[in-house]
Structures are given as C-alpha cells and as structure tokens.
Scaffold this motif. Sequence first.
Motif, short mmCIF file in Angstrom:
data_model
loop_
_atom_site.label_atom_id
_atom_site.label_comp_id
_atom_site.label_asym_id
_atom_site.label_seq_id
_atom_site.Cartn_x
_atom_site.Cartn_y
_atom_site.Cartn_z
N THR A 84 -12.66 -12.16 -18.64
CA THR A 84 -12.00 -11.47 -16.99
C THR A 84 -10.33 -11.53 -17.50
N PHE A 134 -5.24 -4.33 -15.92
CA PHE A 134 -5.31 -5.03 -14.97
C PHE A 134 -3.25 -4.76 -14.33
N LEU A 192 -12.41 4.32 -8.11
CA LEU A 192 -11.60 3.34 -7.98
C LEU A 192 -10.21 3.45 -6.73
N LEU A 240 -15.29 -1.62 -5.53
CA LEU A 240 -16.07 -3.35 -6.24
C LEU A 240 -17.23 -2.64 -6.26
N VAL A 253 -16.30 -1.18 -10.14
CA VAL A 253 -15.69 -2.79 -11.53
C VAL A 253 -17.70 -3.78 -11.77
N SER A 295 -10.33 -0.93 -16.30
CA SER A 295 -9.68 -2.25 -15.22
C SER A 295 -8.16 -1.30 -15.81
N ALA A 339 -8.16 0.67 -12.29
CA ALA A 339 -8.27 0.20 -11.04
C ALA A 339 -6.84 -0.60 -11.26
N LEU A 380 -6.55 -1.58 -6.55
CA LEU A 380 -7.06 -2.25 -5.81
C LEU A 380 -6.47 -3.57 -6.24
N ARG A 391 -6.04 -7.64 -6.76
CA ARG A 391 -6.14 -8.43 -7.79
C ARG A 391 -7.55 -9.29 -8.16
N GLU A 428 -9.90 -8.92 -5.78
CA GLU A 428 -11.21 -8.26 -6.14
C GLU A 428 -11.36 -7.73 -7.49
N PHE A 429 -10.63 -7.22 -7.97
CA PHE A 429 -10.85 -7.19 -9.61
C PHE A 429 -11.86 -7.67 -9.62
N CYS A 480 -15.32 -8.24 -11.35
CA CYS A 480 -14.98 -8.40 -12.86
C CYS A 480 -15.84 -9.50 -13.52
#
Length: 156
Positions: free
Chosen positions: A51, A58, A96, A103, A106, A121, A124, A129, A131, A133-134, A138
Amino acid sequence: MSSFAEAVVALGYGLASALVPVVNAEAYAVVAGQRGGHALVAVVALALGQTAGKLLLFESARRGSGRLFRKVTHRRRSGRAAARTARWTEPIRRWLSRRRTALPTVLVSAAVGVPPLAVVSLAAGSAGLRRWEFAGACLSGRVIRFAVLVLPAVLA
C-alpha cells in the motif's frame, strides 16, 4: 525469526514489490505461510508495504496532474499497442472518476489483480480520488489477497 523482524522484512519486501514488478509479493506470502509462526504479521506487513508503494505511484500521478496519463495515451505507437493501452486506461479512468465505482474498482484490483493495481494506482491519482479512500481500499484488498494465499499453507 522474531515477529518484529518478520514485520520489517515483509514491509520492505512489500514496498519493493509495489515499485519493482519482478519482485513478487505473492510468492513471499506463500513462503511466509509455509514457514508458519508469524504468518499473520507477514500478511499485514506485506500489505502495508504494498500500500505504501502504491501510494507513491498514486501521489506521483496526482502531482503530475494527468501529464503521465496523457503521455501514455498520446504516445505514438503502433495500432495494436495503442488499442491495448486504450483498452486498459480508458475504462479504468472512467470508473475511477465516479464516486460510486472508484472504491470498488480499487478494492477488486487490489484483491484480484485485474485490472492491474499499478495502472489503477496511477489512474486513481490522476482522477482525483481521495488519498485515504485509495489507501483504505488498497490495504483491504491486499490483506484479502495475501491472506487467501497464506491460508492453505497455514491450515496444512
């Protein structure tokens, strides 16, 4: 190996595998499960490392504000390569950009691997998107993926 050492090694391996495609986090998860002992620690640390690495991708796409996406899609390529690139990038970017599908896209990408998480990534980040939430989607998907890989070895 102690629990702390396992966590540090798995975290580093996860970070490396997120940035270098030939470093395989799934193989590490299976080996960690066969060794037994601290498999849960290895799964969580590996997912955290992955992640963190995907967050670097990201953020690089977010700060590039879509320049990377434009560069990839507008590069002069043969018809076949351009079609293959468009087949992955356009739907991912469209999914995305919508709150309702971002979500889940991802999460599925992180858990299943389709579409590729590296592409998701980058897309997104350029799609705007959030940060956190990603990162949450993830991390959840990666924990699921690695736990499924480790489970048979732990139960055996």
